[in-house]
Design an enzyme around this catalytic site. Structure first.
Site, PDB file in Angstrom:
ATOM      1  N   GLU A  35       0.754  -1.330  -0.039  1.00  0.00           N
ATOM      2  CA  GLU A  35       0.014   0.094  -0.067  1.00  0.00           C
ATOM      3  C   GLU A  35       1.115   1.373  -0.098  1.00  0.00           C
ATOM      4  OE1 GLU A  35      -3.084   2.560  -0.437  1.00  0.00           O
ATOM      5  OE2 GLU A  35      -3.269   0.370  -0.273  1.00  0.00           O
ATOM      6  N   GLU A  36       1.911   1.132   0.657  1.00  0.00           N
ATOM      7  CA  GLU A  36       2.797   2.465   0.815  1.00  0.00           C
ATOM      8  C   GLU A  36       4.313   2.529   0.355  1.00  0.00           C
ATOM      9  OE1 GLU A  36       0.844   4.675   1.375  1.00  0.00           O
ATOM     10  OE2 GLU A  36      -0.760   3.968   2.922  1.00  0.00           O
ATOM     11  N   SER A  76      -9.815  11.235  -0.577  1.00  0.00           N
ATOM     12  CA  SER A  76      -8.793  10.670   0.306  1.00  0.00           C
ATOM     13  C   SER A  76      -8.250  11.608   1.254  1.00  0.00           C
ATOM     14  CB  SER A  76      -7.762   9.759  -0.578  1.00  0.00           C
ATOM     15  OG  SER A  76      -7.383   8.672   0.169  1.00  0.00           O
ATOM     16  N   ASP A 123     -14.229  -0.102   1.921  1.00  0.00           N
ATOM     17  CA  ASP A 123     -12.849   0.609   1.836  1.00  0.00           C
ATOM     18  C   ASP A 123     -11.921  -0.248   2.770  1.00  0.00           C
ATOM     19  OD1 ASP A 123     -10.683   2.293   1.504  1.00  0.00           O
ATOM     20  OD2 ASP A 123     -11.919   4.045   1.335  1.00  0.00           O
ATOM     21  N   HIS A 143     -11.819   1.726  -1.977  1.00  0.00           N
ATOM     22  CA  HIS A 143     -11.319   3.375  -1.944  1.00  0.00           C
ATOM     23  C   HIS A 143     -11.537   3.763  -3.299  1.00  0.00           C
ATOM     24  CE1 HIS A 143      -9.436   6.402   0.054  1.00  0.00           C
ATOM     25  NE2 HIS A 143      -8.231   6.442  -0.993  1.00  0.00           N
TER      26      HIS A 143
END
Length: 766
Positions: A226-227, A629, A707, A739
């Site tokens: 994800e990051e 977001s 989400d 999301h």
């Protein structure tokens, strides 16, 4: 918050918000068909339901191993969410479909793990192919499709022949062809499997321990996907003799019960989600032979609370390089591991005062030296590291965005940078042996000004594929020689004839760029689209689209959102500003958001709105803000900070409302830990919940009820806070949506909802 790069407001989100006017036709199946073109005006029906307006341009461009073919994914004209694999011969321009995903068919429903990986890539809802890989001999392509692994022959007598790999591979994650093409690896049920290819082809063999509810092998943990933009957890050595494999233990990670609320019912998933300040997964790294024997553990140091950021093999396969990032992300340590013993040594540590940014620029050269990009000068630049000595190959108050290719034989490094302006990334090259010099005298720009550019180069770097766009030209793709000279258009994508945007081009409105000054005097770039006909003395409503968070920049000379054009055609002034804290402007510019989320970026966005209010064509009482977001979070913080009447309305999509609810790697990079007096105070100040009762402006809250990135708890916490404070607000929730809220019918519904809200509260307000 990965952006489209990074998310939060990833590229699709940025192109997705708006509202309608033209009536649509109903098909017999009840679905909505795009309305016909009316006087060249855009409609929400056409934007959301009628396929891409940017034209059919290739994605996932990849040269074949011998450089004679260029392959890419292209969406179908009859099904915009489905992509097939195509190939073009750069020499002749002949194009053909290699994999027709509808014709091949097969497979079944994706597993939950596969669906979540697609969400990490922001490809939820996509059909057909989302990835592929050439075999090293160039004779076949590995294509994961509908839960199956397919091997499709290319060229020769068996051209187009599809081989379905054993059923035991169905539902595989991270399928990878080894570097020499002798084997295929993949993850299933938390274990790593290897299957021989070629003449020795056989059944897959499990080479790691069996996966459990909390332990898995060969995949990237949640925050890595994800990051950290690391999507795999296993890496083949150059000669296929060894494979490095990550072991992920999620048992320390807290569980979030994620209710995927859908139209046909609710499924509850107990998702391991590491919230800021809570334990991360424990990640170890092993090296083993392709049959699982000879396993050794790589020494990552005594501190287990670290991130396994990147793993790369040296050119000769004798060293495994590991990038280790500390929990607070102030250091990136490059470790050199002996793959036979697991022993490591520290090569260097790249350190920043506040936080470090990861990249994929590391390269090991033939002589054992290294290429690296670092922000040690205050701006990201390229360094050649040999025998412990760092030599800068680029320098100056501008940014290297990424290394595109290395041509050692030709003594060239190609890279994307923004030396002239941050609004237009360009491709450059400089000498590996000499570098660009202090003033960039030895640096050559390859691409053409007036466009934002990216490039794909084959290993030999004797040609390149350039992708470019501008605010008036949708993405174009062309083949160029090693000096950037155009050889052949791959996709000229002229907006003429049957191009999908051709009926609307006559009404396409220009984008203006400019700067305003932040409180500290820093210039901030903005873009603005004005209505086509502006009468003297008349003031117009403003639609401000913001993101505001780190890792993503919105303003640039690139093909933009059709929704922005739509709103401008409806009589809105459309405005976007990149505040301090966004990337590509140097580390000091980005660092200003450190431990101050909801502060400096709010200040800058309000400065942009204050500047707008002074313009003679702007109605200062009719200004709306929209964000998704991090941008949704910004909407909340802006409405809380602004005096009554400063904004007329705000739309908050999928907002983070309390940073303790978001994940470790992203949140702690910019906020530190939420512990201790200072840490708690910083998180409390950044939260959108304490001051929610101050919102006195019409607000629309939108969230997908499934989400898994910004979990739905963020929305429920905000709704409860607003209700307890008796603050009125409007909301639209989307069952089954993640999301990325979109898909047939749903995207149009959301845009209509937003436009109706903005028209009622802002545009048509008396």
């Amino acid at each position: 918050m990965a952006t489209a790069s990074s998310d939060h407001e990833d590229a699709r989100d940025a192109t997705r918000k708006g509202r309608p006017k033209a009536q649509s036709a109903k098909r017999k199946d009840g679905a909505t068909s795009p309305a016909p073109v009316q006087d060249g005006r855009l409609t929400l029906e056409r934007i959301e339901e009628g396929g891409s307006l940017a034209g059919s341009t290739p994605t996932m461009l990849m040269f074949s191993p011998d450089g004679t073919q260029l392959t890419y994914l292209k969406p179908r004209a009859d099904e915009r969410e489905r992509s097939d694999l195509w190939s073009i011969d750069p020499a002749t321009g002949q194009e053909r479909m290699l994999i027709d995903t509808k014709a091949i068919g097969g497979g079944g429903e994706l597993s939950e793990a596969e669906k979540m990986q697609r969400e990490r890539l922001r490809l939820g809802g996509s059909k057909g192919l989302i990835s592929y890989q050439w075999t090293p001999d160039g004779r076949a392509i590995l294509a994961p499709l509908n839960g199956e692994l397919l091997l499709v022959a290319v060229g020769g007598n068996e051209d187009g022949k599809v081989t379905r790999l054993p059923a035991s591979a169905n539902g595989a994650l991270n399928p990878t062809v080894s570097r020499r093409g002798t084997a295929l690896s993949f993850v299933k049920d938390g274990a790593l499997f290897v299957a021989p290819l070629g003449s020795a082809a056989g059944a897959p063999r499990q080479i790691t321990d069996k996966g459990t509810e909390t332990v898995s092998w060969g995949v990237a943990e949640f925050v890595a996907q994800e990051e950290m933009h690391r999507m795999t957890g296993h890496w083949w050595s150059p000669d296929d003799s060894l494979i490095a494999v990550a072991r992920v233990d999620d048992s320390p990670v807290g569980i979030v019960s994620r209710a995927a609320i859908g139209a046909d019912g609710t499924k509850v998933f107990n998702q391991r989600y590491p919230k800021a300040g809570t334990p991360n997964a424990l990640v170890d790294l092993y090296v083993m032979r392709p049959d699982g024997s000879g396993k050794v553990k790589v020494d990552l140091g005594p501190n287990r609370d670290i991130y396994l950021a990147r793993v790369n093999w040296s050119r000769d396969g004798k060293t495994l390089y590991v990038q280790r990032q500390d929990r607070l992300q102030k250091h990136i340590d490059l470790l050199a591991a002996d793959p036979l013993t697991g022993k490591t040594r520290l090569v260097f540590s790249d350190t920043q005062k506040n936080f470090t940014n990861l990249s994929d620029d590391f390269q090991s050269l033939a002589d054992g030296s290294l290429l690296w990009t670092s922000e040690k000068s205050g701006f990201r630049h390229i360094y050649h590291i040999k025998n412990g000595k760092w030599r800068a190959l680029t320098s100056g108050k501008w940014e290297v965005n990424k290394i595109a290719a290395l041509d050692e034989a030709g003594d060239r490094i190609y890279f994307i940078g923004n030396r002239e302006t941050p609004l237009e990334p360009q491709l450059y090259w400089t000498s590996l042996s000499k570098g660009a010099g202090a003033k960039g005298a030895g640096m050559t720009r390859v691409t053409e000004p007036g466009f934002s550019n990216s490039a794909t180069l084959p290993k030999a770097a004797n040609s390149m594929i350039v992708t470019r766009s501008s605010t008036s030209q949708p993405p174009q793709v062309y083949l160029a020689d090693r000096d950037g000279k155009l050889v052949k258009w791959i996709a000229e994508n002229k907006v003429a004839g049957d191009h999908p945007y051709a009926p609307y081009m006559a009404r396409h409105l220009p984008t203006e760029f400019g700067t305003i000054k932040a409180k500290d005097g820093t210039p901030l770039y903005y873009s603005m689209i004005k209505p086509a006909i502006m009468q003297a003395g008349q003031r117009y409503p403003v639609y401000i689209h913001h993101y505001g968070g780190p890792g993503s920049r919105q303003v640039g000379n690139k093909w933009g959102s059709a929704l922005h054009q739509y709103y401008a055609q409806q009589g809105w002034v459309v405005f976007t500003l990149d505040n301090r804290g966004s990337p590509d402007r140097g580390k000091a510019f980005e660092d200003q958001i450190y431990r101050k989320m909801g502060g400096v970026e709010v200040e800058d966005q309000m400065a942009g709105a204050a500047w707008l209010k002074k313009q003679p064509f702007v109605d200062p009482d009719r200004m709306a803000i929209y964000g998704w977001s991090y941008g949704g979070y910004m909407t909340l913080k802006l409405l809380e900070a602004a005096p009554k009447g400063f904004y007329a309305a705000g739309v908050s999509g999928a907002p983070v409302t309390q940073w303790e609810l978001y994940d470790t790697h992203y949140t702690e990079r910019y906020m530190g830990l939420p512990t201790g007096k200072d840490g708690k105070a910083a998180y409390d100040k950044a939260s959108a919940l304490p001051d929610a009762g101050k919102i006195n402006t019409p607000m629309l809250l939108i969230h997908g009820m499934a989400d898994d990135n910004v979990v739905f708890d963020n929305a429920t916490a905000l709704m409860a806070k607003l209700q307890r404070a008796s603050v009125p607000f409007e909301t639209m929730l989307y069952p089954g949506q993640t999301h990325r809220v979109g898909g047939p019918g749903v995207g149009l519904h959301m845009q209509r909802t937003i436009e109706a809200f903005l028209n009622r509260t802002v545009k048509d307000r008396k």
